[in-house]
Each structure stands twice: as C-alpha cells, then as structure tokens.
Scaffold this active site. Structure first.
Site, mmCIF file in Angstrom:
data_model
loop_
_atom_site.group_PDB
_atom_site.id
_atom_site.type_symbol
_atom_site.label_atom_id
_atom_site.label_comp_id
_atom_site.label_asym_id
_atom_site.label_seq_id
_atom_site.Cartn_x
_atom_site.Cartn_y
_atom_site.Cartn_z
ATOM 1 N N HIS A 15 0.566 3.114 -4.486
ATOM 2 C CA HIS A 15 1.268 3.320 -5.749
ATOM 3 C C HIS A 15 1.283 2.046 -6.583
ATOM 4 C CE1 HIS A 15 5.680 2.049 -4.546
ATOM 5 N NE2 HIS A 15 4.806 1.137 -4.230
ATOM 6 N N CYS A 34 5.081 -4.888 -6.598
ATOM 7 C CA CYS A 34 4.815 -3.444 -6.721
ATOM 8 C C CYS A 34 4.258 -3.084 -8.095
ATOM 9 C CB CYS A 34 6.073 -2.630 -6.396
ATOM 10 S SG CYS A 34 6.327 -2.402 -4.623
ATOM 11 N N HIS A 40 -1.205 -0.782 -4.387
ATOM 12 C CA HIS A 40 -1.022 -1.298 -3.023
ATOM 13 C C HIS A 40 -0.446 -0.155 -2.219
ATOM 14 C CE1 HIS A 40 2.849 -1.647 -4.929
ATOM 15 N NE2 HIS A 40 3.360 -1.459 -3.732
ATOM 16 N N HIS A 42 1.791 1.717 1.153
ATOM 17 C CA HIS A 42 2.934 1.683 2.068
ATOM 18 C C HIS A 42 2.705 2.715 3.165
ATOM 19 C CE1 HIS A 42 5.641 -0.848 -0.321
ATOM 20 N NE2 HIS A 42 5.182 -0.208 -1.390
ATOM 21 N N ASP A 80 -0.510 12.366 1.716
ATOM 22 C CA ASP A 80 -1.142 11.410 2.624
ATOM 23 C C ASP A 80 -2.490 10.928 2.089
ATOM 24 O OD1 ASP A 80 -1.289 9.862 4.974
ATOM 25 O OD2 ASP A 80 -2.524 11.381 5.961
ATOM 26 N N HIS A 81 -2.669 9.593 2.124
ATOM 27 C CA HIS A 81 -3.905 8.943 1.657
ATOM 28 C C HIS A 81 -4.204 9.220 0.182
ATOM 29 C CE1 HIS A 81 -4.330 8.045 5.860
ATOM 30 N NE2 HIS A 81 -5.339 7.245 5.579
ATOM 31 N N GLU A 125 10.375 3.323 3.001
ATOM 32 C CA GLU A 125 9.191 2.734 2.369
ATOM 33 C C GLU A 125 8.721 1.527 3.186
ATOM 34 O OE1 GLU A 125 8.070 2.649 -2.087
ATOM 35 O OE2 GLU A 125 9.228 0.828 -1.706
HETATM 36 NI NI NI Z 1 5.313 -0.753 -3.417
#
Ligand code: NI
Length: 136
Positions: A15, A34, A40, A42, A80-81, A125
């Site tokens: 995100h 972020c 990047h 998580h 996911d992914h 997160e």
């Molecule tokens: Ni982040």
C-alpha cells in the site's frame, strides 16, 4: 448460551498512504515511510470474532469450515498479494490505513454472515500495531 468463536487469517499486501488533498510535504509529514510513492508491503494478521448463540442441535455457533470459506473468499482471495491502492476497488477512494482495511474487511464479512451473528475484526498491520472494528 452466548459465545464467541475466533479464526485467524493472514495476507500480504502493498500500500501507500497518501491524501491527494494534502501537499507533498504534508503527506510526507503525516504518513512518513508509508507515503513512499513506490509502495511497500505488510504481513497482515487478521482475527475474525463471531458472537452468538450456540445451536443446540449441533453444539456449534457457526461451522468453522463455513467461516474459513467466507474468510478465504472475502478477505484472502480479495486482498492477498495485491497492491491495495491500485487493485482493490474500495481503496481507489479510501486511504488504505489499517483502520480502513479493517472497515472494508468487516463490511465484506458482514454481508455473508447471518444477521443473528455479531462480528468483530482485529487487524494487525505489524506485530505491535493493530486495530479493532465491530461496525459501531
Ligand atoms: Ni504501511
């Protein structure tokens, strides 16, 4: 008998936290790392809590296979992914913070669970940072 059953799930996603109404400097100051324009990832951990009355016929609150399939379809297959900003409809207009991701997950699961069951989601997160949402 009123009881809560829980199931854990996991997904990885990328995100970028960014508000287009803020300046570059304000975004950097507000969202820090972020806000990285190249995104990047998580490792998100999810706990789904379902509360209700046990069915006297089965002794179950909900068949865990059914709950597992709901979570797989509505959360894992959906997120996911993925690059949340680019690939997930809700985050084209909603900044993909942990708060907003928990809100989206809760709404997707709420829509497939029977109305007599209460739902809460806990979304990690990072191992230390998590949010809870129960629709209130
Ligand atoms: Ni982040």
């Amino acid at each position: 008998m009123r009881i809560t059953v829980c199931r854990r799930a996991h997904f990885n996603a990328a995100h970028r936290l960014h508000n287009p109404e803020l300046s570059t400097a304000e975004n950097a100051a507000t969202f820090g790392k972020c806000n990285n324009e190249y995104y990047h990832g998580h490792n998100y951990e999810l706990i789904v809590h379902v509360t209700g009355d046990v069915d006297p016929k089965t002794g179950y609150l909900i068949d865990m296979k059914v709950l597992r399939d709901h979570i797989k379809r509505e959360v894992e297959d959906y997120l996911d992914h993925k690059n949340l900003n680019v690939q997930v409809e809700e985050f084209k207009t909603l900044n993909p913070t942990a708060e907003h991701i928990a809100y989206v997950i809760w709404n997707r699961l709420r829509s497939v669970l029977s109305a007599d069951l209460e739902l809460k989601v806990t979304l990690y997160e990072t191992p230390r940072n998590y949010v809870e949402y129960s629709g209130k």
